[in-house]
Design a protein around this motif. Structure first.
Motif, mmCIF file in Angstrom:
data_model
loop_
_atom_site.group_PDB
_atom_site.id
_atom_site.type_symbol
_atom_site.label_atom_id
_atom_site.label_comp_id
_atom_site.label_asym_id
_atom_site.label_seq_id
_atom_site.Cartn_x
_atom_site.Cartn_y
_atom_site.Cartn_z
ATOM 1 N N PRO A 198 0.814 -1.215 0.000
ATOM 2 C CA PRO A 198 0.000 0.000 0.000
ATOM 3 C C PRO A 198 0.849 1.269 0.000
ATOM 4 C CG PRO A 198 -0.737 -1.512 1.699
ATOM 5 C CD PRO A 198 0.551 -2.041 1.179
ATOM 6 N N LEU A 199 2.033 1.198 0.620
ATOM 7 C CA LEU A 199 2.890 2.381 0.636
ATOM 8 C C LEU A 199 3.360 2.723 -0.773
ATOM 9 C CD1 LEU A 199 4.311 4.486 2.376
ATOM 10 C CD2 LEU A 199 6.254 2.965 2.503
ATOM 11 N N ASN B 86 0.730 6.613 -6.847
ATOM 12 C CA ASN B 86 -0.468 7.382 -7.180
ATOM 13 C C ASN B 86 -0.336 8.838 -6.789
ATOM 14 O OD1 ASN B 86 -1.827 5.384 -8.419
ATOM 15 N ND2 ASN B 86 -3.046 4.799 -6.639
ATOM 16 N N GLY B 87 0.331 9.081 -5.675
ATOM 17 C CA GLY B 87 0.466 10.453 -5.219
ATOM 18 C C GLY B 87 1.377 11.264 -6.110
ATOM 19 N N VAL C 258 -4.368 4.393 -12.223
ATOM 20 C CA VAL C 258 -4.460 4.683 -10.797
ATOM 21 C C VAL C 258 -5.294 3.614 -10.110
ATOM 22 C CG1 VAL C 258 -5.454 6.278 -9.120
ATOM 23 C CG2 VAL C 258 -4.099 7.156 -11.005
ATOM 24 N N THR C 259 -6.434 3.282 -10.731
ATOM 25 C CA THR C 259 -7.302 2.253 -10.159
ATOM 26 C C THR C 259 -6.553 0.941 -10.022
ATOM 27 O OG1 THR C 259 -9.003 3.283 -11.486
ATOM 28 C CG2 THR C 259 -9.595 1.247 -10.368
ATOM 29 N N LEU C 260 -5.880 0.568 -11.111
ATOM 30 C CA LEU C 260 -5.159 -0.701 -11.120
ATOM 31 C C LEU C 260 -4.115 -0.732 -10.007
ATOM 32 C CD1 LEU C 260 -5.043 -3.260 -12.908
ATOM 33 C CD2 LEU C 260 -3.015 -2.242 -13.957
ATOM 34 N N MET C 261 -3.368 0.362 -9.894
ATOM 35 C CA MET C 261 -2.310 0.455 -8.895
ATOM 36 C C MET C 261 -2.886 0.330 -7.487
ATOM 37 S SD MET C 261 0.929 0.967 -8.728
ATOM 38 C CE MET C 261 1.304 0.183 -7.187
ATOM 39 N N ALA C 262 -3.911 1.121 -7.230
ATOM 40 C CA ALA C 262 -4.458 1.167 -5.874
ATOM 41 C C ALA C 262 -5.097 -0.166 -5.500
ATOM 42 C CB ALA C 262 -5.481 2.294 -5.773
ATOM 43 N N LEU C 263 -5.922 -0.688 -6.403
ATOM 44 C CA LEU C 263 -6.604 -1.943 -6.102
ATOM 45 C C LEU C 263 -5.610 -3.087 -6.025
ATOM 46 C CD1 LEU C 263 -9.159 -0.317 -6.683
ATOM 47 C CD2 LEU C 263 -10.083 -2.350 -7.781
ATOM 48 N N GLY C 264 -4.660 -3.069 -6.962
ATOM 49 C CA GLY C 264 -3.651 -4.133 -6.965
ATOM 50 C C GLY C 264 -2.870 -4.143 -5.667
ATOM 51 N N ALA C 265 -2.473 -2.954 -5.214
ATOM 52 C CA ALA C 265 -1.657 -2.881 -4.001
ATOM 53 C C ALA C 265 -2.413 -3.439 -2.806
ATOM 54 C CB ALA C 265 -1.250 -1.430 -3.745
ATOM 55 N N VAL C 266 -3.656 -2.989 -2.626
ATOM 56 C CA VAL C 266 -4.396 -3.440 -1.442
ATOM 57 C C VAL C 266 -4.795 -4.902 -1.594
ATOM 58 C CG1 VAL C 266 -6.399 -3.023 0.004
ATOM 59 C CG2 VAL C 266 -5.170 -1.118 -0.991
ATOM 60 N N GLY C 267 -5.175 -5.297 -2.819
ATOM 61 C CA GLY C 267 -5.557 -6.693 -3.039
ATOM 62 C C GLY C 267 -4.405 -7.631 -2.753
ATOM 63 N N ALA C 268 -3.216 -7.276 -3.268
ATOM 64 C CA ALA C 268 -2.056 -8.137 -3.036
ATOM 65 C C ALA C 268 -1.695 -8.158 -1.561
ATOM 66 C CB ALA C 268 -0.881 -7.637 -3.863
ATOM 67 N N PHE D 255 -7.353 10.962 -4.251
ATOM 68 C CA PHE D 255 -8.191 10.179 -3.355
ATOM 69 C C PHE D 255 -7.580 8.801 -3.120
ATOM 70 C CE2 PHE D 255 -11.665 7.193 -2.610
ATOM 71 C CZ PHE D 255 -12.305 7.798 -1.548
ATOM 72 N N PHE D 256 -7.146 8.162 -4.209
ATOM 73 C CA PHE D 256 -6.615 6.811 -4.040
ATOM 74 C C PHE D 256 -5.248 6.817 -3.371
ATOM 75 C CE2 PHE D 256 -10.048 5.506 -6.759
ATOM 76 C CZ PHE D 256 -10.400 4.316 -6.156
ATOM 77 N N ALA D 257 -4.493 7.868 -3.612
ATOM 78 C CA ALA D 257 -3.207 7.966 -2.906
ATOM 79 C C ALA D 257 -3.453 8.041 -1.405
ATOM 80 C CB ALA D 257 -2.443 9.191 -3.389
ATOM 81 N N TYR D 258 -4.412 8.880 -1.003
ATOM 82 C CA TYR D 258 -4.725 8.998 0.423
ATOM 83 C C TYR D 258 -5.239 7.673 0.973
ATOM 84 C CZ TYR D 258 -4.643 14.126 -0.048
ATOM 85 O OH TYR D 258 -4.292 15.428 -0.259
ATOM 86 N N LEU D 259 -6.115 7.030 0.175
ATOM 87 C CA LEU D 259 -6.736 5.802 0.664
ATOM 88 C C LEU D 259 -5.682 4.714 0.870
ATOM 89 C CD1 LEU D 259 -9.694 5.704 1.232
ATOM 90 C CD2 LEU D 259 -10.091 4.502 -0.890
ATOM 91 N N ASN D 260 -4.748 4.612 -0.090
ATOM 92 C CA ASN D 260 -3.664 3.636 0.073
ATOM 93 C C ASN D 260 -2.791 3.986 1.264
ATOM 94 O OD1 ASN D 260 -4.283 1.899 -1.923
ATOM 95 N ND2 ASN D 260 -2.638 2.481 -3.297
#
Lengths: 885, 512
Positions: A23-24, A30-31, A42-52, A137-142
């Motif tokens: 996530p970092l 993303n940031g 961005v979606t792919l990165m954020a979802l991929g990071a948290v999913g993995a 938004f996704f940078a913050y969320l991650n």
């Protein structure tokens, strides 16, 4: 499994780095590059990071489970990133390491954080689609997921604190995500300030823990928890208050508290800030200004439960403090009741859910407060599922409402909804399941966790471990009525919970859709006169009407009725709803003792071994469990029944009638008990007056005197400066010459100085001259006031640097040290020494400062002077009655 | 015998300088910017290549210093052959690492700065490496003569680097001032060395130390008066190099007149080398209990210098309108903090020395970064000099402002940057040595210093340039960016893992 254990050894469990790192990295990429990457990447990165990260957590969970099953005891898999600092305290050396660990408790929690986190990321990819700040938004969320993982995986309090601050920061950023609106920015600020108060508590607790338990990491704190069984003087702090002469000596009367109580209360202050308990809960309802997925993730499922997590983590410390735990349990119960009562009348659907969250958090604190850590944590789990589902469902409804209106407030107002069942079937069903779960209807998740808390509240109390009580008999004992009171409060809260949740559900999904009438800037002229429920009552009349042509609201008759209709959300948003609803339905079976399931209990048992020793139960055989469950089911059913009757069958009429009959109560609840106003008047008022004072002081004292003085000095400096910094190299060289001369003068002239070692009690004194290169010394003393100095040993200077002598009581003499340097110059130093007539203590008293020495284990130890009788300490193992039978 | 590896940090810089000199003299630049043609990347010309070469040489020196350090002095007993002239011990290797790092930063910054401001002169880079070599020799010298050779090698190269901009009267004036006063200081030191030799019969530091220790014994013929005079003159000479008040007067003029990369080199490498040899000289030759006495030895002198240096420099720095001049005074103030660490060696020699070493490292990365950020913020004809020049740069060029902020915070000593831990260790050593009031004065001074560092940040983020005022535009240079990224990384890395440099410093001292 074997290979995995080789790849990830228990003391270097690098899988944690993977869980944390993904996530970092997501947040970083993303940031920094999000703007250029485009939404899809961005979606792919954020979802991929948290999913993995979720997959890695799952893997770690199973490795841990395997090892715990093997060893039959608590297993902790650790990974040390690096050592940061070492604290040297009087009692111990405390290393501050950036270290993470995984055990049963946080392995479970990390699954929730990454799992629910992933679902909410997925949901947000559609919900936030149109937003220009999508990547932000996704940078913050991650970043939030990362911080939350740091919080729960940290192996010591400082690391937890880093995560604690990190989630606070992300929460602040995300609440104020739409910072262009002042209200949102203000809400962000409010959350920040309330949390600062809590953080202050956490920091104080850390300081005390270092001192009393000698450690900051989990195993060290648990091992040193017994060190908390002592008293701390909290008044006067340090020196005595000098006011004693004015107001009397009572002001300096020392006040003591148990160290354990102090630590527990400070820790709880931190928890209350983060987990929105009385008196710091006010920020959470305002935090709903953030985007709805944020509310679901941060302000329902994860961050706000950090306080409960911390209490579970520090269970070994908390059970040492029965008094603090009683306070905590009652604060939890009071919060649950207060928030539930406010939720009864709110119209903003997110506000209802927010107060519901505060109330449910109150339940969790009742659970951990009575020492039922597993039950409290169980409620964290189930609540994460059903509340996240409810928030996301609400988001889905709001999303649908946006088809009619692009106004945040109106699209969240349940008075504008109704009949949404027809438009969004999936949202409807999942919302209903979660409502049943939170209302506490068996066999859904909420019933099991809430029921366990209520049962524990009735039967269990915190009594501190037997061994501690034996050596420290002053500990507080819970009164017998406490459990019953907590149970009744819990039941009352459950009644309200069932009612307001079904009020919410029915008014969103059933009845007539009232969204046709809303236009921009529409104001209900009756709302202020009768309150919202009155409005609902009026609407009830045209239950069977169509479109509301004969509606008596003052809206523009030319406004078209038709137009965009609310619609079900896309799959990215409904999938999380379905998954969470399914979990809300079945998660309760993790711990359903009534039907013989104790999965979670067994899993967490090793974590709470120490805590188990600190609680007592009036019902150790769990015989009362079924008896106590029946009222709680009945009361939940009653709540649901009343809501259905009020709002479904009667269309809200009875509620309106009640509101009209008791307008005071209604207004009081609508006004949220006026707590905000109270704070406004007291705390903020006080701060304002203080600010007023400082403003005055700033203008007259700082600006007027200090600033002018400083400016004057600075100007003086300036002119001196201009004089010296001329740019002329001759002047610079001259300065160097002067400097050289000064240094030379200091080093090349003799400098006599000496140190005096006094022992007034023994009457022996020693003077030691400071050494110097090429120096020789001569001592002389003057025995009487105006007498001659008598040389000690002839005229000559010699190498010996010290002289010593004895004095009688009241006698004095002046000692002179003369120094001759290599150039033959001399210098002298004189000091008059007088031995006091008395040494200021009553005869026979003992000087404790000289008796406390550092023991071999680093802890202070009392060393008695020779000849002093050995003190008799009570033998902890002995029978308190002292009877030899 | 194998001396190649243990001496490689010196050999690489020495041969690197020669190689670069030849390249500069005989090589033809690949790209020549045609007259009037806009050069987009400032590092694209001749200086760019030379700068890169110099940076590679110096970074190699830094890496080799660490490698030799890691291998440990025990791995190369041949080094004993060089003693007492060169003492290549753990401390010297640590310092060599810091010096090479400072030199590498300078090379990268110069690669962007010189062409941008049309002083594209290739001789800068060989001079820079030679100055670094001199600094390395100076910090490792164990003999007064070697010390002098190192000092002059370094200084002569730096004089030329200051006067690089021959057309500018200020630069020439700065070089001449520094040269004149530097010669004065060098003469004092030489004379001090002569006196020490006369008194003790030794030029090597350890021999002097043994002679000093023998003072007072019946058979000793050492004259304490001469020794003290020699100590005075050597102290003054080195106080000049570290620019302690009142021997600092040249500093603001020379720093401001010099091209900014040279200023960077003077602020980091020259100062570091001078502190390294000051520490070695004091503890090796004057480590005697009587010379280190709080009553009548060098510690009270240094304590006084520290107080005067910090206070005067901080007060004046707050009144500067030029950021470059402010940074010059700031570097003087930092010398004051380091002096506190030196005083602390009086009672806790290991912790005191380690704190000085770590401080010099953190100071080097922060200061090089701050000057680098100042370089980055300016471009041809619009060099960023004053606070006004920087107004609003936070909005216009957020990345440049962000790194600048980071370095300023580190200089101010805010956690979690490197500067915080540098100060923390210094003050902790001072407290361990019971120098309470010195610590308090140091803390008060850091508070004062925060004012003028934050003022830059305020200018960058909260001020807008006056309408019509000349606005600084950041230059575009990969080399400068690279230097800043490296410095920012180090500032943060040391801030997050401060135990590592401290352990390295302690290991250098205890041979672990």
């Amino acid at each position: 499994m074997q290979t995995l254990q080789v790849v990830f050894p228990p003391t270097d469990f690098t899988l944690l780095a993977v869980i944390l790192g993904l996530p970092l990295i997501g947040a970083f990429i993303n940031g920094v590059f999000g703007k250029r990457l485009g939404n899809q990447a961005v979606t792919l990165m954020a979802l991929g990071a948290v999913g993995a990260s979720f997959v890695a957590s799952l893997l770690a969970f199973f490795i841990l489970r395997g090892q715990q099953a093997e060893s039959q005891s608590a297993v902790r898999l650790t990974w040390t990133a690096w050592e940061w600092l070492t604290l040297n305290t009087p009692n111990a050396r405390v290393p501050l390491e950036i270290k993470f660990s995984l055990d049963a408790l946080n392995a479970t929690m990390s699954l929730v954080v990454t799992g629910v986190g992933f679902l909410i990321h997925l949901y947000s990819s559609k919900y936030m689609q149109e937003d220009p700040g999508y990547y932000r938004f996704f940078a913050y969320l991650n970043l939030f997921v990362f911080s939350m993982l740091v919080l729960i995986l940290g192996d010591n309090l400082p690391v937890l604190f880093i995560g604690w601050e990190g989630v606070g920061l992300c929460s602040y950023l995300l609440i104020g995500f739409w910072f262009h609106e002042d209200a949102n920015a203000a809400a962000g600020k409010k959350a920040f300030i309330a949390n600062r108060v809590g953080d202050f508590g956490l920091l104080c607790a850390m300081g005390l823990l270092v001192y009393y338990s000698g450690a900051l990491n989990w195993s060290g704190i648990e091992a040193g928890a017994a060190g908390l069984a002592t008293q701390v003087q909290i008044w006067p702090l340090g020196r005595e208050v000098p006011l004693a002469a004015l107001v009397g000596q009572w002001i300096n009367a020392p006040v003591y508290v148990d160290a354990s109580t102090l630590v527990a209360m400070f820790l709880f202050l931190g928890c209350a800030g983060k987990s929105a308990q009385l008196p710091l809960y006010v920020w959470l309802p305002d935090a709903m200004a953030g985007p709805t997925p944020v509310s679901a993730l941060i302000h329902a499922a994860t961050m706000v439960t950090a306080g409960v997590y911390l209490m579970c983590r520090m269970s070994g410390v908390f059970v040492m403090a029965p008094k603090a735990m009683l306070i905590i349990a009652f604060i939890g119960a009071a919060t649950a009741l207060l928030a539930a009562s406010i939720a009864l009348v709110q119209n903003d659907i997110k506000k209802v859910l927010a107060y519901s969250t505060v109330s449910q958090l109150g339940y969790m604190f009742v659970g951990v407060g009575v020492g039922a850590f597993t039950a409290g944590f169980f409620h964290v789990l189930t609540h994460a599922f059903f509340k996240a589902c409810l928030f996301l469902g609400a988001g889905s409804v709001i999303h649908a409402m946006h088809a009619r209106i692009h106004d945040t407030e109106a699209s969240q107002d349940m008075r504008n909804m109704g009949g949404m069942k027809a438009f969004m079937p999936i949202t409807h069903v999942t919302f209903l399941i979660s409502c049943i779960a939170i209302a506490g209807i068996p066999p859904l998740a909420g019933f099991w966790s809430k029921d366990e808390i209520l049962y524990m509240a009735y039967t269990q109390s915190v009594s501190a471990p037997e061994a501690v009580r034996a050596v420290y008999p002053g500990l507080y004992q819970w009164p017998a009525w406490a459990g019953k009171a907590l149970y009744v409060m819990g039941l009352l809260g459950a009644l309200m919970t069932a009612f307001y949740m079904f009020r919410l559900y029915i008014r969103i999904f059933h009845g007539e859709f009232k969204g046709w009438t809303i236009v921009k800037g529409w104001v209900d002229p009756h709302a202020h006169a009768h309150g919202d429920d009155a409005h609902a009552a009026h609407d009830g009349h045209d239950d069977h009407g169509h479109g509301g042509d004969h509606d008596h609201h003052a809206f523009d008759p030319d406004e078209p009725r038709e137009g965009p209709r609310p619609h079900e959300s896309p799959w990215q948003m409904t999938t999380p709803l379905v998954v969470l609803a399914a979990l809300a339905a079945v998660a309760g079976f993790l711990n359903a003792p009534l039907i013989g399931l104790h999965v979670l209990d067994d899993w967490l048992a090793p974590i709470f071994t120490l805590a188990k020793t600190g609680v007592t139960s009036v019902d150790p055989e769990h015989a009362m469990m079924l008896t106590l469950a029946i009222p709680s089911v009945l009361i939940a059913a009653t709540g649901v029944g009343v809501a259905v009757y009020f709002y479904y069958l009667k269309g809200g009429e009875p509620a309106a009638a009640i509101a009209e009959k008791a307008p005071g109560v209604h207004r009081f609840l609508m006004g949220k008990w006026y707590v905000d106003e109270l704070y406004e008047e007291t705390v903020i008022g006080a701060i304002d007056s203080l600010a007023e004072f400082f403003n005055w002081a700033d203008r007259w004292i700082i600006d007027g005197i200090v600033a002018r003085l400083t400016a004057g000095i600075a100007r003086l400096f300036g002119s001196v400066l201009r004089f010296t910094q001329t740019g002329r190299v001759q002047a610079y060289a001259a300065a160097m010459v002067v400097g050289t001369a000064l240094v030379g003068y200091y080093l090349l002239t003799p400098r006599a100085s000496a140190q005096l070692f006094e022992d007034d009690r023994a009457g022996s004194y020693r003077v030691e001259a400071a050494p110097g290169l090429g120096y020789s010394y001569r001592f002389s003393s003057q025995l009487t006031e105006d007498g001659e100095f008598q040389l000690e040993a002839g005229d000559a200077f010699h190498d010996r640097r010290t002289t010593s002598f004895n004095l009688e009581r009241g006698q004095s003499r002046t000692v002179r040290v003369e120094v001759k340097d290599a150039f033959g110059h001399t210098s002298k130093w004189e000091r008059r020494i007088e031995r006091p007539k008395t040494d200021g203590r009553p005869p026979g008293s003992v000087d404790f400062n000289t008796m406390i020495q550092q023991g071999a284990d680093g802890r202070p130890r009392l060393v008695l002077p020779p000849g002093h009788p050995e003190p008799t300490l009570p033998d902890p193992g002995a029978d308190p009655q002292g009877g030899a039978q | 015998m194998n001396l190649l590896f243990p001496l490689s940090p010196l050999l690489v810089t020495g041969f690197g300088a020669l190689l670069l000199m030849l390249t500069e003299a005989f090589g033809t630049p690949r790209v020549r910017a045609a007259a009037g043609e806009e050069v987009v990347d400032a590092g694209a010309g001749r200086s760019g290549e030379l700068a890169l070469g110099a940076a590679v040489v110096l970074l190699a020196g830094a890496v080799l210093s660490v490698a030799v350090w890691l291998a440990g002095p025990a791995a190369s007993p041949e080094l004993k052959l060089l003693e007492p002239w060169l003492v290549f011990d753990g401390v010297a290797l640590f310092m060599s690492f810091v010096l090479c790092l400072g030199g590498a930063f300078t090379a990268l910054l110069a690669g962007g700065y010189l062409p941008e401001h049309q002083i594209d002169r290739g001789e800068f880079f060989p001079l820079l490496i030679l100055a670094t070599l001199g600094a390395q020799v100076l910090s490792a010298s164990g003999d007064l003569l070697m010390l002098f050779v190192g000092l002059e090698t370094m200084s002569l190269a730096v004089y030329a680097m200051i006067g690089l901009r021959r057309g500018s009267a200020r630069a020439v004036e700065a070089a001449l001032k520094y040269f004149l006063l530097g010669s004065f200081a060098a003469a004092l030191m030489l004379f001090g060395g002569a006196l020490l030799y006369g008194a003790t019969g030794h030029t090597d530091l350890r021999g002097i130390g043994q002679a000093v220790a023998s003072i007072g014994q019946p058979e000793s013929t050492v004259n304490a008066g001469l020794v003290l005079l020699g100590l005075t003159l050597n102290l003054v000479g080195l106080a000049f190099k570290v620019s302690a008040v009142p021997f600092h007067m040249w500093t603001p003029d020379a720093y401001e007149g010099a091209p900014t990369p040279t200023t960077t080199f003077m602020a980091v490498a020259v100062k570091t080398a001078a502190f390294a040899i000051l520490m070695r000289l004091l503890l090796t030759s004057f480590g005697d209990e009587r010379a280190m006495s709080w009553g009548a030895g060098w510690p009270p002198v240094l304590a006084l210098l520290a107080i005067v240096t910090m206070t005067v420099a901080n007060l004046i720095a707050g009144r500067q309108e030029s950021v470059k001049r402010m940074l010059a005074y700031s570097s003087i103030a930092h010398a004051g903090y380091v002096l506190i660490g030196l005083v602390a060696t009086m009672r806790s020699p290991i912790e005191g020395q380690a704190s000085v070493m770590v401080y010099l490292l953190t100071y080097t990365v922060s200061t090089a970064g701050a000057f680098g950020a100042l370089i980055l913020c300016g471009s041809r004809g619009a060099e960023a000099v004053s606070y006004d020049d920087l107004a609003g740069i936070g909005r216009r060029h957020p990345a440049a402002a962000l790194v600048f902020t980071l370095f300023l915070l580190s200089l101010a000593g805010m956690p979690p940057t490197a500067g915080f831990f540098g100060k923390l260790y210094i003050f902790r050593a001072a407290i361990d040595s019971e120098l309470y009031w010195l610590t308090v004065l140091g803390l008060l001074n850091s508070l004062v210093a925060a004012y003028y560092y934050l003022r830059v940040i305020v200018s960058m983020y909260f001020r807008e340039p006056a309408p019509g005022a000349p606005v600084a535009t950041p230059m575009r240079s990969g080399l400068v960016t690279g230097a800043l990224v490296l410095a920012a990384f180090l500032v943060l890395a040391i801030g997050l893992a401060p135990a590592t440099p401290l352990a390295m410093a302690l290991g250098s001292l205890t041979g672990g």
